[in-house]
Scaffold this motif. Structure first.
Motif, PDB file in Angstrom:
ATOM      1  N   GLU A  63      41.035  23.938 -44.679  1.00 49.03           N
ATOM      2  CA  GLU A  63      40.645  23.828 -46.087  1.00 49.03           C
ATOM      3  C   GLU A  63      40.876  22.411 -46.597  1.00 49.03           C
TER       4      GLU A  63
ATOM      5  N   ARG B 119      37.714  31.932 -62.490  1.00 43.40           N
ATOM      6  CA  ARG B 119      38.856  32.709 -61.991  1.00 43.40           C
ATOM      7  C   ARG B 119      39.041  34.006 -62.774  1.00 43.40           C
TER       8      ARG B 119
ATOM      9  N   LEU C  74      37.969  35.946 -57.212  1.00 38.05           N
ATOM     10  CA  LEU C  74      37.477  34.659 -56.721  1.00 38.05           C
ATOM     11  C   LEU C  74      37.220  34.699 -55.222  1.00 38.05           C
ATOM     12  N   ASP C  75      38.141  35.239 -54.450  1.00 37.16           N
ATOM     13  CA  ASP C  75      37.975  35.224 -52.992  1.00 37.16           C
ATOM     14  C   ASP C  75      36.769  36.049 -52.546  1.00 37.16           C
TER      15      ASP C  75
ATOM     16  N   VAL D 142      33.568  34.004 -53.374  1.00 35.84           N
ATOM     17  CA  VAL D 142      33.395  32.954 -52.370  1.00 35.84           C
ATOM     18  C   VAL D 142      32.895  33.554 -51.058  1.00 35.84           C
TER      19      VAL D 142
ATOM     20  N   TYR E 215      33.862  25.214 -51.857  1.00 37.17           N
ATOM     21  CA  TYR E 215      34.425  25.972 -52.969  1.00 37.17           C
ATOM     22  C   TYR E 215      35.845  25.523 -53.299  1.00 37.17           C
ATOM     23  N   ASN E 216      36.074  25.254 -54.572  1.00 42.42           N
ATOM     24  CA  ASN E 216      37.411  24.893 -55.041  1.00 42.42           C
ATOM     25  C   ASN E 216      38.166  26.186 -55.315  1.00 42.42           C
ATOM     26  N   THR E 217      39.159  26.507 -54.491  1.00 44.15           N
ATOM     27  CA  THR E 217      39.903  27.757 -54.624  1.00 44.15           C
ATOM     28  C   THR E 217      41.297  27.533 -55.201  1.00 44.15           C
TER      29      THR E 217
ATOM     30  N   MET F 204      43.797  27.888 -57.728  1.00 45.14           N
ATOM     31  CA  MET F 204      43.874  28.809 -58.862  1.00 45.14           C
ATOM     32  C   MET F 204      44.384  28.133 -60.125  1.00 45.14           C
TER      33      MET F 204
END
Length: 266
Positions: free
Chosen positions: A12, A60, A71-72, A75, A89-91, A93
């Protein structure tokens, strides 16, 4: 010995490494993703070219009515629909709003920023672009082919070309329409709006069923909104006195509409 999580984290980090001086952020809820979202993303990817890094910033928020997927899971399905977006993807949180995403991009060293949004959000993001933490340029782009043509929406199907039929389908799509199809158990309508190609056909039914389950399972749970806690009057007064609330010149942003305002008086 490295654990499996370490390899995932390294992968990531590598995907999110800054390469170019310009970052294009593609914000949206995509709950769920539909063909309109795909066309928006494709437009931005093509406009950015090889000298632009890309970051897809999904909301979110999670609630049973408008944001049933986490979110997950968003994605997960978005990358299945558009494999070319894997790793974009900016994960994080902690990054919940476009303004926070702007600041994070500036902290990473980007010199220029571009927002790629749907036509309905173009004006709102031009307002957001006023909050510039130090970029040389902040631009907002939008796919002109996605502007709703009211006359086209009223035209009988028998009088339309294949291209116009497709354009009407795309411009008439919305995530709320997809959620409504799931709630009404209308898989045919849902499948039409999520027809990303043969590669996604095996995933349409699982997404459809997951949406139905999420909207039903979350009904009796407390809403998990980002701004759900409401401080009492004493807490607000103390925050104001200690300078932790707002100060003149601050930009504030609504996490639902993305509308932005500037504090001109405290």
């Amino acid at each position: 010995m490295k654990g499996f999580y370490s390899f995932l984290q390294e992968a990531e980090d590598q995907q999110n490494t800054k390469v170019n001086d310009t970052l294009m952020i593609h914000p949206g809820r995509m709950n769920p993703m539909h063909l309109g979202h795909r066309d928006m993303l494709k437009y931005g990817l093509n406009e950015g070219g090889s000298d632009t890094d890309h970051q897809i910033q999904l909301s979110r928020l999670q609630d049973p009515k408008k944001n049933p997927l986490s979110l997950d899971r968003k994605v997960h399905y978005a990358q299945l629909a558009m494999p070319e977006t894997k790793g974009m993807y900016n994960t994080d949180m902690d990054i919940r709003t476009p303004i926070q995403a702007m600041q994070q991009a500036k902290d990473k060293g980007y010199q220029n920023l571009v927002f790629n949004v749907g036509p309905d959000n173009e004006e709102a993001f031009k307002n957001i672009a006023r909050y510039n933490p130090g970029f040389k340029n902040v631009d907002v782009i939008s796919n002109p082919d996605m502007v709703r043509d009211l006359d086209l929406l009223k035209t009988p199907e028998g009088e339309m070309s294949k291209e116009d039929l497709r354009k009407r389908l795309i411009t008439g799509l919305s995530a709320s329409k997809m959620r409504k199809a799931a709630m009404n158990n209308d898989f045919e309508g849902f499948r039409e709006g999520t027809d990303f190609g043969d590669h996604f056909k095996p995933h349409q039914k699982p997404l459809f069923e997951e949406l139905k389950t999420a909207m039903g399972a979350l009904k009796n749970q407390p809403l998990q909104f980002d701004n759900s806690y409401e401080p009492d009057a004493d807490m607000i007064r103390e925050m104001y006195k200690t300078g932790k609330l707002f100060v003149e010149g601050d930009f504030i942003e609504d996490e639902y509409s993305y509308m932005v305002g500037e504090i001109i008086r405290c």
